[in-house]
Write a protein that holds these residues in place. Structure first.
Motif, PDB file in Angstrom:
ATOM      1  N   LYS A 151       3.135  -1.999  -1.327  1.00  0.00           N
ATOM      2  CA  LYS A 151       2.788  -1.457  -2.651  1.00  0.00           C
ATOM      3  C   LYS A 151       3.833  -1.864  -3.680  1.00  0.00           C
ATOM      4  CE  LYS A 151       0.469   2.689  -0.830  1.00  0.00           C
ATOM      5  NZ  LYS A 151       0.500   4.170  -0.769  1.00  0.00           N
TER       6      LYS A 151
ATOM      7  N   ALA B 207      -6.314  -2.812   1.361  1.00  0.00           N
ATOM      8  CA  ALA B 207      -6.494  -1.659   2.256  1.00  0.00           C
ATOM      9  C   ALA B 207      -5.339  -1.596   3.245  1.00  0.00           C
ATOM     10  CB  ALA B 207      -7.823  -1.765   2.998  1.00  0.00           C
ATOM     11  N   ARG B 208      -5.063  -0.359   3.709  1.00  0.00           N
ATOM     12  CA  ARG B 208      -4.007  -0.121   4.689  1.00  0.00           C
ATOM     13  C   ARG B 208      -2.678  -0.753   4.240  1.00  0.00           C
ATOM     14  NH1 ARG B 208      -6.211   1.947   9.282  1.00  0.00           N
ATOM     15  NH2 ARG B 208      -8.480   1.708   9.514  1.00  0.00           N
ATOM     16  N   VAL B 209      -2.307  -0.472   2.997  1.00  0.00           N
ATOM     17  CA  VAL B 209      -1.110  -1.058   2.410  1.00  0.00           C
ATOM     18  C   VAL B 209       0.094  -0.184   2.746  1.00  0.00           C
ATOM     19  CG1 VAL B 209      -0.022  -1.825   0.269  1.00  0.00           C
ATOM     20  CG2 VAL B 209      -2.500  -2.014   0.537  1.00  0.00           C
ATOM     21  N   SER B 210       1.166  -0.801   3.164  1.00  0.00           N
ATOM     22  CA  SER B 210       2.399  -0.069   3.478  1.00  0.00           C
ATOM     23  C   SER B 210       3.165   0.213   2.184  1.00  0.00           C
ATOM     24  CB  SER B 210       3.266  -0.900   4.429  1.00  0.00           C
ATOM     25  OG  SER B 210       3.746  -2.058   3.771  1.00  0.00           O
TER      26      SER B 210
END
Length: 302
Positions: free
Chosen positions: A19, A12-15
């Motif tokens: 990625k 979650a909340r991956v930059s």
């Protein structure tokens, strides 16, 4: 850290950088990575992934250009449809190649057998070209557009480096060719020693039996392209209307041209008795039965 990433199911909340790093980690572990995205920040990961999938409706132009696949309806269910179609195309290419190679190799074997053993009959060059015209064009094209078998989505994914023709299928091609060649030549010998039973060979008749036996065997051989393990009469090939249309059209062309005297003279075609025609049909059926039995006991793999 890489081990933790590989064993984690949800992020979650991956930059954007994370990625891209995640795709690289999964690929380094031997995985085939599919990446879905719709934003500009997804473009690097989409480009790096083995299969980048972008949204067609709400996806940005940058994401779509970086992707390998674009979902026009933004539905993930379309991915399943695309995978199924891709598997069907791959199998159809295999069928197409196996059919063409086995048919053409059988013709080479027939010529070699007749030459090596000094038989009193042989195929002519124009006859070989005509056989290829009848058996290679329409039936082979039909194999390229048939639907997949019912269990195609239950198969395991193929490795990314899987060749169209592997070693097992090369053996299958050789086996098919040998069976068709022996069946065709055997039909000529059976006709000579049982029906006519004369010491004098009739090269013209023998040539015609060999010619028609090869054609009939190869036309029936189309139905051998069904997936190994499936019922012959329920296979995707046998149920295809395109295959049946191709077979019937090829037979119609053969019969139609056989009534044209100039064509008969060019191809050196002569009258055959009903018993000889039964030999021709029997040769094709025998080759099909042998191949189907071999597939049943898994001597060959299709």
């Amino acid at each position: 850290e890489k081990v933790q990433w590989s064993n984690t199911s949800i992020f979650a909340r991956v930059s954007p950088k994370q990625k891209l790093d995640l795709v690289k980690v999964l690929q380094e572990n031997g995985n085939v990575v599919g990446m879905t995205g719709d934003g500009v920040n997804d473009a690097p990961a989409l480009k790096k992934a083995d299969i980048g999938i972008a949204m067609g409706l709400r996806g940005t132009q940058v994401a779509q250009e970086a992707a390998d696949m674009i979902l026009k309806d933004d539905s993930f269910a379309s991915i399943v449809t695309a995978i199924k179609q891709g598997r069907i195309i791959f199998e159809n290419i295999q069928k197409f190649v196996i059919f063409l190679l086995s048919c053409n190799l059988s013709e080479l074997l027939v010529i070699a057998i007749a030459s090596v053993f000094g038989l009193h009959f042989q195929l002519f060059a124009l006859q070989i070209l005509f056989i290829n015209l009848i058996t290679d064009v329409l039936p082979a094209l039909a194999l390229g557009v048939i639907g997949g078998n019912d269990a195609i989505m239950k198969q395991k994914p193929k490795p990314i480096n899987t060749p169209i023709i592997d070693s097992k299928r090369w053996w299958t091609i050789i086996f098919y060719s040998v069976v068709i060649a022996i069946s065709s030549v055997g039909g000529v010998l059976i006709s000579h020693y049982t029906i006519h039973n004369t010491e004098t060979w009739n090269p013209q008749l023998c040539n015609n039996i060999l010619f028609y036996s090869l054609i009939f065997s190869q036309l029936l051989h189309v139905f051998n392209m069904g997936k190994t393990g499936t019922n012959y009469f329920k296979s995707e090939v046998f149920r295809s209307r395109y295959v049946w249309l191709a077979i019937l059209s090829s037979i119609a062309i053969l019969v139609g041209l056989s009534f044209i005297e100039p064509v008969r003279e060019v191809l050196s075609l002569y009258h055959m008795s009903s018993a000889d025609w039964l030999i021709v049909v029997g040769s094709g059926i025998t080759a099909t039965l042998v191949i189907q039995f071999a597939k049943k006991i898994k001597v060959v793999k299709q």
